[in-house]
Structure formats: C-alpha cells, structure tokens
Design an enzyme around this catalytic site. Structure first.
Site, short mmCIF file in Angstrom:
data_model
loop_
_atom_site.label_atom_id
_atom_site.label_comp_id
_atom_site.label_asym_id
_atom_site.label_seq_id
_atom_site.Cartn_x
_atom_site.Cartn_y
_atom_site.Cartn_z
N SER A 173 -9.31 -34.07 28.86
CA SER A 173 -8.88 -34.24 27.43
C SER A 173 -9.36 -33.00 26.58
O SER A 173 -8.60 -33.00 25.42
CB SER A 173 -9.23 -35.55 26.83
N TYR A 183 -4.74 -44.17 20.64
CA TYR A 183 -4.80 -43.21 21.68
C TYR A 183 -3.72 -43.30 22.59
O TYR A 183 -3.64 -44.30 23.18
CB TYR A 183 -6.12 -43.12 22.30
N SER A 184 -3.16 -42.21 22.96
CA SER A 184 -1.97 -42.33 23.86
C SER A 184 -1.83 -40.87 24.35
O SER A 184 -1.56 -39.98 23.79
CB SER A 184 -0.61 -42.57 23.39
N ASN A 185 -2.45 -40.83 25.71
CA ASN A 185 -2.24 -39.31 26.57
C ASN A 185 -0.62 -38.99 26.53
O ASN A 185 -0.57 -37.58 26.53
CB ASN A 185 -2.86 -39.75 27.87
#
Length: 156
Positions: A20, A126-128
């Site tokens: 990340s 939160y979203s990749n």
C-alpha cells in the site's frame, strides 16, 4: 544469495512488494499531473477512463480520498457483520492462488461487478480499487507506466 543467519548485502537489482505504500506515490504523481494541468481533480473519472463505465459522479478527487463508493476488490466488511468477498487475500484459497497475477483492468472489472458501497461522495471507505483506477488514469493520460511517471516526477 545468502543463507539464513548469514550477512549479505542486498542486490542492487532486487525486487520487493511495495504494498500500500504505492498509494502515496500514486497520489503524488496524480497531484503533479494536476499541477501540470493534465488532470482535473473535480473532473469525472469516467472522462479519463470511459472503458469502465464509471458512475459520472465519481471524480478523480473521490478516487484519491476513498469517497467514490466503489467496491474494494479485496472484499467488503459491513457494519452488520456481513462480508462480500473479493479476491482471496488470506487463508487456504490465498495460499493456493498466491502466485496468480491480476491485471489492473481485471481487478477493476471485478470490483465494478459488485454493488457500490455507497453513493459517490456521501461517505468514506478504504478501497484498493480507487488506486488501481488512479493508476490506470495516470497511464492513460500520460501514455507512460506509473513507474515511469514516478521516476519522472518524484524519484529523479
């Protein structure tokens, strides 16, 4: 090459997963492109990436701020305790598929096949997937890979 417990200098051509941490670099490149006038933060992301048919309300800024509502391709965990799985990231299924490589477009299409988490701009999660879309947007606008843009704008 070294053995466990022995000392060895790391190779200068070695590779490792950045995980990340790439999000910091991606957002920095994106903001540099905004400063260059090549991307607008409040422009609909679909204008840059029409091939995915994104909701027109999703802006570039929302991708960077995790306020797009787009499903996280690693899965979603809801307040009521339910889980909607994405790609495997733990357990036996992950072990069995740990060497599988997902193309960014594949991850986006998986995420877009799932229900949105919320209406764009109305919440945070939160979203990749947001940052995969940001990467693809950078590459589309520049015609270069994210790595090349990182080199040009940050690492030199």
């Amino acid at each position: 090459m070294s053995r466990l417990g022995e000392e060895a200098k790391p190779p200068t051509n070695g590779h490792f997963r950045i995980g990340s941490n790439i999000k910091t670099f991606t957002s920095t490149v994106m903001l540099q492109l905004v400063a260059e006038g090549r991307i607008g933060l409040d422009e609909p992301a679909v204008d840059y990436l029409p091939e995915f048919g994104l909701d027109r309300r999703i802006t570039v800024r929302m991708l960077l701020q995790h306020t797009s509502g787009v499903f996280n391709f690693t899965g979603e965990y809801y307040e009521d305790g339910t889980v909607m799985p994405g790609i495997p990231w733990q357990g036996q299924e992950w072990v069995d598929n740990r060497f599988k490589t997902y193309r960014p477009e594949e991850l986006v299409r998986l995420a877009l096949s799932k229900p949105v988490r919320f209406e764009p701009g109305t919440d945070w999660s939160y979203s990749n997937t947001n940052y995969v879309l940001a990467r693809l947007l950078i590459e589309k606008v520049t015609g270069s890979s994210l790595a090349e843009e990182m080199q040009r704008l940050i690492l030199l």
